[in-house]
Design a protein around this motif. Sequence first.
Motif, PDB file in Angstrom:
ATOM      1  N   VAL A  92     -28.117 -51.050  11.228  1.00 12.53           N
ATOM      2  CA  VAL A  92     -29.028 -50.128  11.385  1.00 12.53           C
ATOM      3  C   VAL A  92     -30.195 -50.775  12.277  1.00 12.53           C
ATOM      4  O   VAL A  92     -30.640 -50.291  13.240  1.00 12.53           O
ATOM      5  CB  VAL A  92     -29.493 -49.414  10.083  1.00 12.53           C
ATOM      6  CG1 VAL A  92     -30.893 -48.642  10.681  1.00 12.53           C
ATOM      7  CG2 VAL A  92     -28.516 -48.518   9.732  1.00 12.53           C
ATOM      8  N   ILE A 109     -24.817 -52.591   6.042  1.00 13.16           N
ATOM      9  CA  ILE A 109     -25.332 -51.436   6.565  1.00 13.16           C
ATOM     10  C   ILE A 109     -26.756 -51.485   7.358  1.00 13.16           C
ATOM     11  O   ILE A 109     -26.865 -51.300   8.343  1.00 13.16           O
ATOM     12  CB  ILE A 109     -25.158 -50.141   5.715  1.00 13.16           C
ATOM     13  CG1 ILE A 109     -23.865 -49.903   5.119  1.00 13.16           C
ATOM     14  CG2 ILE A 109     -26.082 -48.724   6.163  1.00 13.16           C
ATOM     15  CD1 ILE A 109     -23.696 -48.915   3.875  1.00 13.16           C
ATOM     16  N   GLN A 154     -29.573 -44.396  10.808  1.00 20.56           N
ATOM     17  CA  GLN A 154     -29.502 -43.994   9.470  1.00 20.56           C
ATOM     18  C   GLN A 154     -31.067 -43.386   9.638  1.00 20.56           C
ATOM     19  O   GLN A 154     -32.180 -43.766   9.835  1.00 20.56           O
ATOM     20  CB  GLN A 154     -29.790 -45.193   8.586  1.00 20.56           C
ATOM     21  CG  GLN A 154     -29.864 -44.839   6.858  1.00 20.56           C
ATOM     22  CD  GLN A 154     -29.795 -45.721   6.073  1.00 20.56           C
ATOM     23  OE1 GLN A 154     -29.040 -46.661   6.415  1.00 20.56           O
ATOM     24  NE2 GLN A 154     -30.217 -45.792   5.100  1.00 20.56           N
ATOM     25  N   THR A 155     -30.941 -42.044   8.914  1.00 17.60           N
ATOM     26  CA  THR A 155     -32.278 -41.333   8.608  1.00 17.60           C
ATOM     27  C   THR A 155     -33.105 -41.944   7.566  1.00 17.60           C
ATOM     28  O   THR A 155     -32.453 -41.828   6.496  1.00 17.60           O
ATOM     29  CB  THR A 155     -31.957 -39.833   8.481  1.00 17.60           C
ATOM     30  OG1 THR A 155     -31.101 -39.187   9.462  1.00 17.60           O
ATOM     31  CG2 THR A 155     -33.213 -39.027   8.217  1.00 17.60           C
ATOM     32  N   ARG A 204     -26.877 -43.615  -3.091  1.00 15.77           N
ATOM     33  CA  ARG A 204     -27.103 -45.174  -2.442  1.00 15.77           C
ATOM     34  C   ARG A 204     -26.744 -46.038  -3.625  1.00 15.77           C
ATOM     35  O   ARG A 204     -26.755 -47.363  -3.018  1.00 15.77           O
ATOM     36  CB  ARG A 204     -28.728 -44.995  -2.133  1.00 15.77           C
ATOM     37  CG  ARG A 204     -29.038 -44.069  -1.223  1.00 15.77           C
ATOM     38  CD  ARG A 204     -30.635 -43.594  -0.852  1.00 15.77           C
ATOM     39  NE  ARG A 204     -31.073 -43.318  -2.075  1.00 15.77           N
ATOM     40  CZ  ARG A 204     -32.191 -42.873  -2.481  1.00 15.77           C
ATOM     41  NH1 ARG A 204     -33.115 -43.262  -1.501  1.00 15.77           N
ATOM     42  NH2 ARG A 204     -32.716 -42.493  -3.556  1.00 15.77           N
ATOM     43  N   VAL A 215     -24.218 -37.681   0.733  1.00 13.19           N
ATOM     44  CA  VAL A 215     -24.350 -38.469   1.958  1.00 13.19           C
ATOM     45  C   VAL A 215     -23.648 -37.905   3.170  1.00 13.19           C
ATOM     46  O   VAL A 215     -22.571 -37.471   2.886  1.00 13.19           O
ATOM     47  CB  VAL A 215     -24.134 -40.114   2.005  1.00 13.19           C
ATOM     48  CG1 VAL A 215     -22.505 -40.305   1.504  1.00 13.19           C
ATOM     49  CG2 VAL A 215     -24.524 -40.811   3.201  1.00 13.19           C
ATOM     50  N   ILE A 274     -26.054 -41.739   9.492  1.00 14.67           N
ATOM     51  CA  ILE A 274     -26.113 -41.682   8.252  1.00 14.67           C
ATOM     52  C   ILE A 274     -27.321 -41.084   7.574  1.00 14.67           C
ATOM     53  O   ILE A 274     -28.409 -41.386   8.126  1.00 14.67           O
ATOM     54  CB  ILE A 274     -25.925 -43.218   7.186  1.00 14.67           C
ATOM     55  CG1 ILE A 274     -24.651 -43.875   7.894  1.00 14.67           C
ATOM     56  CG2 ILE A 274     -25.950 -42.918   5.867  1.00 14.67           C
ATOM     57  CD1 ILE A 274     -24.931 -45.370   7.502  1.00 14.67           C
ATOM     58  N   GLU A 275     -27.010 -40.009   6.870  1.00 13.08           N
ATOM     59  CA  GLU A 275     -28.096 -39.189   6.194  1.00 13.08           C
ATOM     60  C   GLU A 275     -28.036 -38.710   4.867  1.00 13.08           C
ATOM     61  O   GLU A 275     -26.808 -38.304   4.606  1.00 13.08           O
ATOM     62  CB  GLU A 275     -28.519 -37.839   7.272  1.00 13.08           C
ATOM     63  CG  GLU A 275     -29.787 -37.138   6.689  1.00 13.08           C
ATOM     64  CD  GLU A 275     -29.932 -36.012   7.631  1.00 13.08           C
ATOM     65  OE1 GLU A 275     -30.960 -35.419   7.363  1.00 13.08           O
ATOM     66  OE2 GLU A 275     -29.177 -35.655   8.417  1.00 13.08           O
ATOM     67  N   TYR A 276     -28.608 -39.217   4.295  1.00  8.25           N
ATOM     68  CA  TYR A 276     -28.976 -38.872   2.513  1.00  8.25           C
ATOM     69  C   TYR A 276     -29.583 -37.567   2.325  1.00  8.25           C
ATOM     70  O   TYR A 276     -30.665 -37.202   2.771  1.00  8.25           O
ATOM     71  CB  TYR A 276     -29.521 -40.183   1.821  1.00  8.25           C
ATOM     72  CG  TYR A 276     -28.651 -41.479   2.022  1.00  8.25           C
ATOM     73  CD1 TYR A 276     -27.548 -41.795   1.359  1.00  8.25           C
ATOM     74  CD2 TYR A 276     -29.083 -42.301   2.714  1.00  8.25           C
ATOM     75  CE1 TYR A 276     -26.793 -42.634   1.316  1.00  8.25           C
ATOM     76  CE2 TYR A 276     -28.377 -43.608   2.871  1.00  8.25           C
ATOM     77  CZ  TYR A 276     -27.106 -43.612   2.182  1.00  8.25           C
ATOM     78  OH  TYR A 276     -26.324 -44.982   2.534  1.00  8.25           O
ATOM     79  N   ILE A 322     -21.841 -38.689   6.776  1.00  9.04           N
ATOM     80  CA  ILE A 322     -21.534 -39.844   7.869  1.00  9.04           C
ATOM     81  C   ILE A 322     -21.253 -39.025   9.114  1.00  9.04           C
ATOM     82  O   ILE A 322     -20.074 -38.249   8.972  1.00  9.04           O
ATOM     83  CB  ILE A 322     -20.808 -41.175   7.193  1.00  9.04           C
ATOM     84  CG1 ILE A 322     -21.403 -41.571   6.205  1.00  9.04           C
ATOM     85  CG2 ILE A 322     -20.313 -41.896   8.391  1.00  9.04           C
ATOM     86  CD1 ILE A 322     -20.493 -40.927   4.893  1.00  9.04           C
TER      87      ILE A 322
END
Length: 94
Positions: A14, A10, A86-87, A63, A39, A26-28, A41
């Motif tokens: 990124v 991943i 990815q944030t 994660r 998460v 992708i943001e958590y 997507i």
Amino acid sequence: MNLDKSKKRIAKKVKMGFQGYPQIAIEYFGTNPNCANEVSIKFTLEEGAPVQEERFSSKDDVRENEVIQSAIVKMIERSEAKTVLQTAGVTQSQ
């Protein structure tokens, strides 16, 4: 798939930056910056196309969840995403 291997794959995508569409973002999310319980997507086929979203959640940090990280890798591969964004960090959820 091994957790470390998934994370590296991943991160590698990124790091490549914007390469065109299709794109995955992708943001958590979590209640604190140290633990992401969810998460998001988001898949975009082309510029201006509607965004499709998939969410996964866990009681523990997503994660560090091997199943979820492997699923993200599979989503990237199957969608043939050219760009993966990815944030940074964990976004605070309400």
